[in-house]
Design a protein around this motif. Structure first.
Motif, PDB file in Angstrom:
ATOM      1  N   ARG B  91     -15.579  -6.731 -32.441  1.00 41.57           N
ATOM      2  CA  ARG B  91     -15.597  -7.168 -33.932  1.00 41.57           C
ATOM      3  C   ARG B  91     -16.358  -8.305 -33.781  1.00 41.57           C
ATOM      4  O   ARG B  91     -16.438  -9.115 -34.976  1.00 41.57           O
ATOM      5  CB  ARG B  91     -14.252  -7.587 -34.232  1.00 41.57           C
ATOM      6  CG  ARG B  91     -13.448  -6.346 -34.661  1.00 41.57           C
ATOM      7  CD  ARG B  91     -11.889  -6.489 -34.778  1.00 41.57           C
ATOM      8  NE  ARG B  91     -11.209  -5.688 -35.369  1.00 41.57           N
ATOM      9  CZ  ARG B  91     -10.681  -4.390 -34.996  1.00 41.57           C
ATOM     10  NH1 ARG B  91     -10.944  -4.309 -33.771  1.00 41.57           N
ATOM     11  NH2 ARG B  91     -10.061  -3.491 -35.508  1.00 41.57           N
ATOM     12  N   GLY B  92     -17.115  -8.671 -32.577  1.00 40.81           N
ATOM     13  CA  GLY B  92     -17.892 -10.043 -32.586  1.00 40.81           C
ATOM     14  C   GLY B  92     -17.293 -11.315 -32.289  1.00 40.81           C
ATOM     15  O   GLY B  92     -17.738 -12.421 -32.419  1.00 40.81           O
ATOM     16  N   PHE B  93     -15.967 -10.952 -31.941  1.00 39.98           N
ATOM     17  CA  PHE B  93     -15.201 -12.273 -31.460  1.00 39.98           C
ATOM     18  C   PHE B  93     -15.621 -12.755 -29.841  1.00 39.98           C
ATOM     19  O   PHE B  93     -15.607 -11.876 -29.146  1.00 39.98           O
ATOM     20  CB  PHE B  93     -13.694 -12.237 -31.675  1.00 39.98           C
ATOM     21  CG  PHE B  93     -13.495 -12.102 -33.046  1.00 39.98           C
ATOM     22  CD1 PHE B  93     -13.696 -12.985 -34.084  1.00 39.98           C
ATOM     23  CD2 PHE B  93     -12.710 -10.915 -33.554  1.00 39.98           C
ATOM     24  CE1 PHE B  93     -13.256 -12.662 -35.332  1.00 39.98           C
ATOM     25  CE2 PHE B  93     -12.223 -10.889 -34.785  1.00 39.98           C
ATOM     26  CZ  PHE B  93     -12.549 -11.632 -35.717  1.00 39.98           C
ATOM     27  N   HIS B  94     -15.703 -14.040 -29.518  1.00 37.10           N
ATOM     28  CA  HIS B  94     -15.747 -14.387 -28.268  1.00 37.10           C
ATOM     29  C   HIS B  94     -14.177 -13.949 -27.716  1.00 37.10           C
ATOM     30  O   HIS B  94     -13.303 -14.020 -28.554  1.00 37.10           O
ATOM     31  CB  HIS B  94     -16.057 -15.787 -28.099  1.00 37.10           C
ATOM     32  CG  HIS B  94     -17.235 -16.244 -28.765  1.00 37.10           C
ATOM     33  ND1 HIS B  94     -18.467 -15.815 -28.255  1.00 37.10           N
ATOM     34  CD2 HIS B  94     -17.703 -16.848 -29.880  1.00 37.10           C
ATOM     35  CE1 HIS B  94     -19.410 -16.194 -29.073  1.00 37.10           C
ATOM     36  NE2 HIS B  94     -19.097 -16.834 -29.893  1.00 37.10           N
ATOM     37  N   ALA B  95     -14.098 -13.977 -26.390  1.00 35.92           N
ATOM     38  CA  ALA B  95     -12.831 -13.266 -25.954  1.00 35.92           C
ATOM     39  C   ALA B  95     -12.392 -14.340 -24.689  1.00 35.92           C
ATOM     40  O   ALA B  95     -13.094 -14.413 -23.746  1.00 35.92           O
ATOM     41  CB  ALA B  95     -12.808 -12.223 -25.723  1.00 35.92           C
ATOM     42  N   MET B  96     -11.132 -14.831 -24.734  1.00 35.36           N
ATOM     43  CA  MET B  96     -10.392 -15.281 -23.438  1.00 35.36           C
ATOM     44  C   MET B  96      -9.348 -14.321 -23.125  1.00 35.36           C
ATOM     45  O   MET B  96      -8.399 -14.182 -23.843  1.00 35.36           O
ATOM     46  CB  MET B  96     -10.184 -16.855 -23.834  1.00 35.36           C
ATOM     47  CG  MET B  96      -9.296 -17.530 -22.923  1.00 35.36           C
ATOM     48  SD  MET B  96     -10.059 -17.452 -21.039  1.00 35.36           S
ATOM     49  CE  MET B  96     -11.417 -18.635 -21.526  1.00 35.36           C
ATOM     50  N   CYS B  97      -9.263 -14.083 -21.850  1.00 32.27           N
ATOM     51  CA  CYS B  97      -8.347 -13.206 -21.545  1.00 32.27           C
ATOM     52  C   CYS B  97      -7.467 -13.765 -20.606  1.00 32.27           C
ATOM     53  O   CYS B  97      -7.622 -14.449 -19.626  1.00 32.27           O
ATOM     54  CB  CYS B  97      -8.864 -12.077 -20.611  1.00 32.27           C
ATOM     55  SG  CYS B  97      -7.777 -10.442 -20.214  1.00 32.27           S
ATOM     56  N   GLU B  98      -6.010 -13.551 -20.844  1.00 30.99           N
ATOM     57  CA  GLU B  98      -5.025 -14.087 -19.773  1.00 30.99           C
ATOM     58  C   GLU B  98      -5.218 -13.385 -18.532  1.00 30.99           C
ATOM     59  O   GLU B  98      -5.570 -12.336 -18.561  1.00 30.99           O
ATOM     60  CB  GLU B  98      -3.713 -14.064 -20.502  1.00 30.99           C
ATOM     61  CG  GLU B  98      -3.123 -15.337 -21.197  1.00 30.99           C
ATOM     62  CD  GLU B  98      -3.034 -16.464 -20.137  1.00 30.99           C
ATOM     63  OE1 GLU B  98      -3.040 -16.182 -18.712  1.00 30.99           O
ATOM     64  OE2 GLU B  98      -2.899 -17.665 -20.393  1.00 30.99           O
ATOM     65  N   ALA B 115     -18.171  -5.837 -22.596  1.00 31.12           N
ATOM     66  CA  ALA B 115     -18.710  -7.405 -22.609  1.00 31.12           C
ATOM     67  C   ALA B 115     -20.273  -7.376 -22.222  1.00 31.12           C
ATOM     68  O   ALA B 115     -20.784  -8.214 -22.994  1.00 31.12           O
ATOM     69  CB  ALA B 115     -17.874  -7.989 -21.581  1.00 31.12           C
ATOM     70  N   ALA B 116     -20.736  -6.516 -21.248  1.00 32.30           N
ATOM     71  CA  ALA B 116     -21.838  -6.692 -20.915  1.00 32.30           C
ATOM     72  C   ALA B 116     -22.879  -6.283 -21.931  1.00 32.30           C
ATOM     73  O   ALA B 116     -24.077  -6.463 -22.291  1.00 32.30           O
ATOM     74  CB  ALA B 116     -22.299  -5.618 -19.802  1.00 32.30           C
ATOM     75  N   LYS B 117     -22.284  -5.584 -23.169  1.00 29.76           N
ATOM     76  CA  LYS B 117     -23.104  -5.148 -24.180  1.00 29.76           C
ATOM     77  C   LYS B 117     -23.213  -6.056 -25.399  1.00 29.76           C
ATOM     78  O   LYS B 117     -23.983  -5.896 -26.232  1.00 29.76           O
ATOM     79  CB  LYS B 117     -22.521  -3.712 -24.898  1.00 29.76           C
ATOM     80  CG  LYS B 117     -22.294  -2.713 -24.075  1.00 29.76           C
ATOM     81  CD  LYS B 117     -21.518  -1.490 -24.900  1.00 29.76           C
ATOM     82  CE  LYS B 117     -21.206  -0.371 -24.014  1.00 29.76           C
ATOM     83  NZ  LYS B 117     -20.142   0.506 -24.735  1.00 29.76           N
ATOM     84  N   HIS B 118     -22.311  -7.043 -25.096  1.00 30.26           N
ATOM     85  CA  HIS B 118     -22.395  -8.051 -26.341  1.00 30.26           C
ATOM     86  C   HIS B 118     -22.919  -9.468 -25.906  1.00 30.26           C
ATOM     87  O   HIS B 118     -22.755  -9.934 -24.756  1.00 30.26           O
ATOM     88  CB  HIS B 118     -20.995  -8.232 -26.806  1.00 30.26           C
ATOM     89  CG  HIS B 118     -20.342  -7.096 -27.154  1.00 30.26           C
ATOM     90  ND1 HIS B 118     -20.396  -6.400 -28.509  1.00 30.26           N
ATOM     91  CD2 HIS B 118     -19.631  -6.154 -26.705  1.00 30.26           C
ATOM     92  CE1 HIS B 118     -19.938  -5.446 -28.575  1.00 30.26           C
ATOM     93  NE2 HIS B 118     -19.268  -5.008 -27.617  1.00 30.26           N
ATOM     94  N   ASP B 119     -23.516 -10.384 -26.500  1.00 32.31           N
ATOM     95  CA  ASP B 119     -23.791 -11.554 -26.525  1.00 32.31           C
ATOM     96  C   ASP B 119     -22.904 -12.509 -26.645  1.00 32.31           C
ATOM     97  O   ASP B 119     -23.044 -13.368 -27.711  1.00 32.31           O
ATOM     98  CB  ASP B 119     -25.279 -11.809 -27.062  1.00 32.31           C
ATOM     99  CG  ASP B 119     -25.896 -13.058 -26.598  1.00 32.31           C
ATOM    100  OD1 ASP B 119     -25.593 -13.552 -25.428  1.00 32.31           O
ATOM    101  OD2 ASP B 119     -26.607 -13.598 -27.061  1.00 32.31           O
ATOM    102  N   LEU B 120     -21.767 -12.401 -26.229  1.00 33.41           N
ATOM    103  CA  LEU B 120     -20.572 -13.199 -26.599  1.00 33.41           C
ATOM    104  C   LEU B 120     -19.861 -13.656 -25.326  1.00 33.41           C
ATOM    105  O   LEU B 120     -20.082 -13.508 -24.410  1.00 33.41           O
ATOM    106  CB  LEU B 120     -19.498 -12.330 -27.442  1.00 33.41           C
ATOM    107  CG  LEU B 120     -19.881 -11.769 -28.845  1.00 33.41           C
ATOM    108  CD1 LEU B 120     -18.921 -10.482 -28.849  1.00 33.41           C
ATOM    109  CD2 LEU B 120     -19.874 -12.662 -29.654  1.00 33.41           C
ATOM    110  N   VAL B 121     -19.375 -14.748 -25.375  1.00 28.15           N
ATOM    111  CA  VAL B 121     -18.613 -15.618 -24.385  1.00 28.15           C
ATOM    112  C   VAL B 121     -17.259 -14.920 -24.187  1.00 28.15           C
ATOM    113  O   VAL B 121     -16.423 -14.693 -24.930  1.00 28.15           O
ATOM    114  CB  VAL B 121     -18.301 -17.154 -24.852  1.00 28.15           C
ATOM    115  CG1 VAL B 121     -17.536 -17.403 -23.672  1.00 28.15           C
ATOM    116  CG2 VAL B 121     -19.510 -17.742 -24.941  1.00 28.15           C
TER     117      VAL B 121
END
Lengths: 390, 390
Positions: B91-98, B115-121
């Motif tokens: 959905r275009g959100f940056h993500a932080m995983c516990e 994750a490799a497909k997206h230019d997101l943090v």
């Protein structure tokens, strides 16, 4: 009898250390009667060093035929410890056996059976049992006040040896000459202490690496995982390849944590038994309360001299030994179980199949390679047995 | 963008901790946008606690449909970490995983591929990497000045938990809910750190004991033996059953011994490389010379707050993360390998067969027992993550 007249079979690193202690008067109730060594160079050393009334023999058999003695100390390569202890006992001599008791438990069992037939003193040279630190550990763990053992962890990697050490004797660090590496030569002390303090595990899985740090055919790096009858687990790590190495022995019990490192013991005493706390506490992240307490020891650490003094006391007055000869089988059982587990790549239950162990050992012996570049040296080992160290 | 607007999925022990840090202004560049929790009681807590402009949702899906956000933090039971991280990224959100990244590496590999497909943090909550002690360990071990690693030994047994902790959530400490015990819940930090500092081992043999100290079906006591590609060996011991427990991390290298315990690092530096000394020394019992040196650290230990600040910095200004999301698979690989090894009672090579692991895990899940006596509690976890501890 006022003094015990002692014959020493083997005056290499260990035997000559005992000779010196006796000549220096550190064991007043023992008098050196005779020594034996197959090596011309060691007999020459004896001629130059010993008082004239000490007999010098070439073979163990010659020494054992000498009758003006009360006791015999066997300090030759490990395989022959049981043989000459038994010969000594059969001739009516009290016997002190250098560690390890032997190379395989089957031969040590025979030695113990022979000893049981005689009313003679039979001791093992477990000099580290004289160390105030380990005596205190034994007292703390076995005193009962801290409940059952939950975990044991001994990192005993301060047995550093150079390649020159391994090149100093043809028998050293070979399957045929010594029957093993760090487990057979350096660790008998620690394997005795861990069983003396924590009891015998019910199973062992070990990872022994042969010639990892030295050009030798036997193991010089061991990690062993232990399981005890009550469910406690343990780890024993040793090597002759780490410098400066570590000697850290931790025992966790239901009501205390005991850590022995850098010549001191630290005890964290819990106010309650953790096993009860776990099931009654209403908080999820809290721990049972407790505190570090001071531990005092008597500071005494007589080492080999202490073992020999007690040996004399046992012969002369029936006083207790530091370690009975028949206890030597326990540490060797651990050592054999570790080897067998590593060779077979599976856990080994204790007691294990002694015939199977011997079969596997003999395969190793048959493939044992003749050492090259041997440079026979007798080292002065003072300060090399962790004598002051915990 | 001046501030990162964050949505948090799951406001249990961990999620609510993050909420509090943000509300307390400890992460100035993050603004709380929304939270989601399936539990009525947690949403009620949110209603009472959070500012009015923070949206409160029941399901993760509802939160992910909310568009007035930049980033999502996933803090729900482990199995669903990859799923919702992937949904957030899609959905275009940056993500932080516990932590952990997931329960089995196969799902985490899919997450990394997404994750490799997206230019997101994409970051992992490895808060212990912010600890000055571990940062210094990383620097010392990887700096090259001490040569290769020879031995690793981490006794990390200070993760004490009571039965009340395990009774506090139905998913907790079950194969079906959590996918493991101490390895999946407490140790992801340590498993990440050990690989970050010492690299990945090539094989693992572990001994996991299920329900040894608690009434749970998963492991609460683990001893693992590691072998590294260069021949170094290691031991990793953990449990939630020891009090007070130990946290002692030793790394032995060719030119140094590093010991991290009691919030300090001690380094014994050798004057020469031990590997050279061993083969050139003429003495048998001598060790290479060396000395203990002082080690200074910057003393900084920002923990979760540090991870979140870096996350904001990465989104706003392209600054480095504390731990990239794609690194989460390494520690989980260790954890999975330990489980698999223990289940199959044999050493496991890394990389292992991921399908086989999942098959074995699913057997455990199928036999998972429904918990009784669950007493849903959200604990305040402050000071419970070894945050100040080495």
């Amino acid at each position: 009898m006022n003094k015990v007249r002692l014959g020493i079979i083997g005056i290499g690193n260990m035997g000559s250390g005992h000779v010196e202690s006796i000549l220096d008067g550190k064991v007043p109730e023992i008098e050196l009667a005779a020594v034996a060594d197959l090596r011309e160079s060691r007999r020459q050393w004896a001629e130059e060093t010993l008082p004239e009334n000490v007999k010098i023999f070439e073979t163990a058999e010659e020494l054992l035929d000498y009758s003006d003695m009360d006791a015999v100390l066997v300090a030759i390569p490990h395989y022959d410890h049981p043989k000459y202890v038994m010969e000594a006992l059969k001739r009516g001599f009290h016997a002190m056996c250098e560690k390890p008791a032997g190379v395989y438990t089957k031969q040590v069992r025979e030695m113990n059976e022979e000893a049981a037939k005689h009313d003679l003193v039979f001791g093992m040279m477990f000099n580290q049992r004289t160390n105030h630190i380990y005596r205190k550990m034994h007292e703390l763990v076995n005193g009962g006040q801290y409940g059952a053992i939950k975990r044991v962890n001994w990192i005993i990697t301060d047995w550093y040896r150079t390649q020159a050490y391994y090149n100093s004797g043809g028998w050293r660090a070979t399957w045929d000459g010594e029957g093993g590496g760090v487990l057979l030569n350096q660790c008998p002390h620690n394997l005795d202490l861990i069983q003396w303090i924590c009891g015998m595990p019910k199973s062992v899985q070990a990872f022994c690496h042969e010639g990892k740090w030295h050009d030798i055919e036997v193991e010089d790096d061991v990690t062993a995982y232990l399981e005890y009858p009550n469910g406690a687990t343990g780890v024993f790590v040793t090597t002759t390849g780490d410098a400066p190495g570590t000697n850290r022995f931790e025992v966790d019990l239901e009501k205390a944590k005991i850590v022995c490192e850098n010549e001191e013991i630290k005890v964290y005493e819990l106010d309650v038994n953790e096993r009860e706390y776990c099931y009654t506490a209403t908080e999820g992240f809290k721990k049972p309360e407790g505190s570090w307490i001071d531990v005092e020891t008597d500071g005494e650490n007589l080492q080999h001299v202490g073992v020999l003094r007690a040996f004399a006391g046992a012969i002369l007055r029936g006083e207790p030994l530091i370690a009975g000869g028949e206890e030597g089988i326990n540490g060797l059982t651990l050592s054999n179980a570790m080897h067998l587990s590593s060779w077979l790549k599976r856990p080994v239950e204790i007691p294990f199949d002694e015939e199977l162990f011997l079969e596997e050992l003999n395969k190793k012996r048959a493939a044992s390679r003749k050492k090259e570049h041997v440079n026979e040296i007798t080292f002065n080992t003072k300060g090399s047995y962790g004598s002051g160290k915990a």
